[in-house]
Design an enzyme around this catalytic site. Sequence first.
Site, PDB file in Angstrom:
ATOM      1  N   SER A   1     104.611 -38.729  34.692  1.00 18.52           N
ATOM      2  CA  SER A   1     105.142 -37.492  34.142  1.00 18.52           C
ATOM      3  C   SER A   1     106.239 -36.948  35.051  1.00 18.52           C
ATOM      4  O   SER A   1     106.498 -37.476  36.133  1.00 18.52           O
ATOM      5  CB  SER A   1     104.026 -36.462  33.984  1.00 18.52           C
ATOM      6  OG  SER A   1     103.428 -36.190  35.237  1.00 18.52           O
TER       7      SER A   1
ATOM      8  N   HIS B   1     112.962  -9.363  30.688  1.00 18.82           N
ATOM      9  CA  HIS B   1     113.233 -10.571  31.484  1.00 18.82           C
ATOM     10  C   HIS B   1     114.653 -11.066  31.204  1.00 18.82           C
ATOM     11  O   HIS B   1     114.858 -11.958  30.374  1.00 18.82           O
ATOM     12  CB  HIS B   1     112.213 -11.662  31.148  1.00 18.82           C
ATOM     13  CG  HIS B   1     110.839 -11.362  31.641  1.00 18.82           C
ATOM     14  ND1 HIS B   1     110.386 -11.772  32.875  1.00 18.82           N
ATOM     15  CD2 HIS B   1     109.823 -10.661  31.073  1.00 18.82           C
ATOM     16  CE1 HIS B   1     109.148 -11.352  33.049  1.00 18.82           C
ATOM     17  NE2 HIS B   1     108.777 -10.678  31.972  1.00 18.82           N
TER      18      HIS B   1
ATOM     19  N   GLY C   1     111.769 -35.953  33.805  1.00 19.78           N
ATOM     20  CA  GLY C   1     112.941 -35.200  33.381  1.00 19.78           C
ATOM     21  C   GLY C   1     113.277 -35.363  31.913  1.00 19.78           C
ATOM     22  O   GLY C   1     114.457 -35.369  31.556  1.00 19.78           O
TER      23      GLY C   1
ATOM     24  N   GLU D   1     116.483 -12.992  32.880  1.00 16.05           N
ATOM     25  CA  GLU D   1     116.697 -14.388  33.275  1.00 16.05           C
ATOM     26  C   GLU D   1     116.576 -15.346  32.101  1.00 16.05           C
ATOM     27  O   GLU D   1     117.151 -16.444  32.123  1.00 16.05           O
ATOM     28  CB  GLU D   1     115.704 -14.782  34.372  1.00 16.05           C
ATOM     29  CG  GLU D   1     114.252 -14.913  33.936  1.00 16.05           C
ATOM     30  CD  GLU D   1     113.457 -13.624  33.975  1.00 16.05           C
ATOM     31  OE1 GLU D   1     112.218 -13.686  33.915  1.00 16.05           O
ATOM     32  OE2 GLU D   1     114.085 -12.544  34.057  1.00 16.05           O
TER      33      GLU D   1
ATOM     34  N   GLU E   1      95.576 -37.482  24.384  1.00 14.05           N
ATOM     35  CA  GLU E   1      95.924 -36.265  23.653  1.00 14.05           C
ATOM     36  C   GLU E   1      97.198 -36.428  22.825  1.00 14.05           C
ATOM     37  O   GLU E   1      97.391 -35.762  21.812  1.00 14.05           O
ATOM     38  CB  GLU E   1      96.116 -35.089  24.617  1.00 14.05           C
ATOM     39  CG  GLU E   1      94.894 -34.740  25.445  1.00 14.05           C
ATOM     40  CD  GLU E   1      94.907 -35.438  26.797  1.00 14.05           C
ATOM     41  OE1 GLU E   1      95.632 -36.458  26.934  1.00 14.05           O
ATOM     42  OE2 GLU E   1      94.179 -34.982  27.702  1.00 14.05           O
TER      43      GLU E   1
ATOM     44  N   PRO F   1     107.043 -51.750  35.585  1.00 17.00           N
ATOM     45  CA  PRO F   1     106.477 -50.527  35.000  1.00 17.00           C
ATOM     46  C   PRO F   1     107.172 -50.122  33.692  1.00 17.00           C
ATOM     47  O   PRO F   1     106.523 -49.672  32.748  1.00 17.00           O
ATOM     48  CB  PRO F   1     106.690 -49.484  36.098  1.00 17.00           C
ATOM     49  CG  PRO F   1     106.713 -50.271  37.360  1.00 17.00           C
ATOM     50  CD  PRO F   1     107.409 -51.547  37.004  1.00 17.00           C
TER      51      PRO F   1
ATOM     52  N   CYS G   1     110.194  -6.731  35.312  1.00 22.83           N
ATOM     53  CA  CYS G   1     108.882  -6.509  34.704  1.00 22.83           C
ATOM     54  C   CYS G   1     107.945  -5.836  35.713  1.00 22.83           C
ATOM     55  O   CYS G   1     108.106  -4.661  36.024  1.00 22.83           O
ATOM     56  CB  CYS G   1     108.318  -7.820  34.165  1.00 22.83           C
ATOM     57  SG  CYS G   1     106.991  -7.588  32.954  1.00 22.83           S
TER      58      CYS G   1
ATOM     59  N   MET H   1     109.735  -3.993  38.385  1.00 19.19           N
ATOM     60  CA  MET H   1     110.185  -2.630  38.068  1.00 19.19           C
ATOM     61  C   MET H   1     109.027  -1.652  38.215  1.00 19.19           C
ATOM     62  O   MET H   1     109.173  -0.561  38.797  1.00 19.19           O
ATOM     63  CB  MET H   1     110.731  -2.569  36.649  1.00 19.19           C
ATOM     64  CG  MET H   1     110.925  -1.152  36.116  1.00 19.19           C
ATOM     65  SD  MET H   1     111.486  -1.112  34.413  1.00 19.19           S
ATOM     66  CE  MET H   1     110.961   0.536  33.903  1.00 19.19           C
TER      67      MET H   1
END
Length: 547
Positions: free
Chosen positions: A13, A519, A16, A521, A148, A189, A380, A383
């Site tokens: 995992s 938010h 990217g 960002e 899964e 692999p 958030c 503040m």
Amino acid sequence: MARFIFITGGVVSSLGKGLASAALGSLLQARGFSVRLRKLDPYLNVDPGTMSPFEHGEVFVTDDGAETDLDLGHYERFTGVPARMSDSVSSGRIYSDVLEKERRGDYLGKTIQVVPHVTNQIKEFISIGEDEVDFMLCEIGGTVGDIEGLPFFEAIRQFSHDQPRGQCIFMHLTLLPYLSASGELKTKPTQHSVKELQSIGIAPDILVCRSEQPIPEKEREKIALFCNVRKEAVVAAYDLKSIYEAPLAYHREGLDQAVLDAFAISPAPRPDLTIWQDVYDRIHNTDGEVNIAIVGKYIQLEDAYKSIKEALTHGGMANRVKVNVEWVDAEIFDREDPAPHLEGFHAILVPGGFGERGTEGKIRAAEFARTRKIPYLGICLGMQMAVIEAARNVAGLKDAGSEEFDHEAGEKRFTPVVYHLKEWVQGNRKVKRKVSDDKGGTMRLGAYDATLKDGSRVAQIYGTTGIDERHRHRYEVDTTYREQLEKCGLTFSGMSPDGRLPEIVEWADHPWFIGVQFHPELKSKPFAPHPLFADFVRAALDNSRLV
């Protein structure tokens, strides 16, 4: 009808996939195509909203109020296409929807099975909005072979057969490990990963191979031969100094051309990469640097503040400076003087968070920034802590606190400057919540409008008095104490349109001290830095010249 690109991963995992998907989307845009990106996550949580930041990293929030995987932040930052609730789904959501249909009797008494009922639900999700764009990019979370993820792999296999020939391709990311002892890249692999994918009926059209070393022509030919892809479709993905180099790097390696060839799109439109060339220039040709401290509680996993880190980078691009970020554990200030830890920084940012741990440290960080006249941005919870600091140390409310940390306000153990938000207006309807409600999806989520005070610093920064920003919170600053705080110099410079909910506060007599309930960002991009972050970095740069 959209063409579909399914992005899968193998071997390990965190290779990217999200970044590769986002970069590919930006390259297709550069060639004049419209795109939308989706994330299909195999975990059984309905969404990541209730997952610990240490487990999953940041929760990205869309305009329409979905709590999603952080990869959707990559998608937005690279393509500028606002993500929607329909762009993120988990196994938990899929199974929940299937079971709801079964309870309603929608399946007319049939036995409910993974195939076809779960896979059909996944295919319905994939198809949403397929007529809106030229390309739909769907990333499958996890790696091939995960138990899964099997329903998702089966669903995309079926989906590709349901579509007309040539409407779907598969892109697979793998790892090419380098063994220093033998001095060679190992392709085995990747071969095994592709074999696993083929065993469930999916043959990749393009291989993106993550490698620390250049891939020799011999190895490239070997991969193509044993994995049954064209040699030109074996694309190298090398480590980069900045993620924003990815579009140009993937273009040099021929990823976008390989995709167009797989779809037999010829002649291929020429790409206009001007935007990404400018981004590259701003990253590598800076005129200085600033040091900014992020005082948070999840610093052990930087992905918990992924969008904040990227937004600071964007602010640096806007000012052509390098932003050096240092993570500071807020809990340290619960027991130590913040001065030795924060002196030398040109600005301080206190991000959001949940729970009491580290909050006293954040309050002390806000006090340090206020009294030392250091640029401060509170987001958030950041503040709310700044308001509590002002209430305690300036307005004389010595026992000021938040209901989030003590629910016994009725016993007057403290002054609830921050309270649990029980109702608010969303569009043309009123939303109501109780403390006892389920945690998932019950916060004030998504984009809300705010009205800025004329002449305030934030109005100057935004260049307007009407904005909309994304929220994710269930606690709010109480306006009961607004007059008392404003008399002390803390201006409530942004409010909800109905005037009930504080959105922004700022100190009038401070060089740059702003707290926002939302938010910002989440809406910043490398080619369109958020104005708050751009001005925050500018203030840090100004402060660096005074030190």
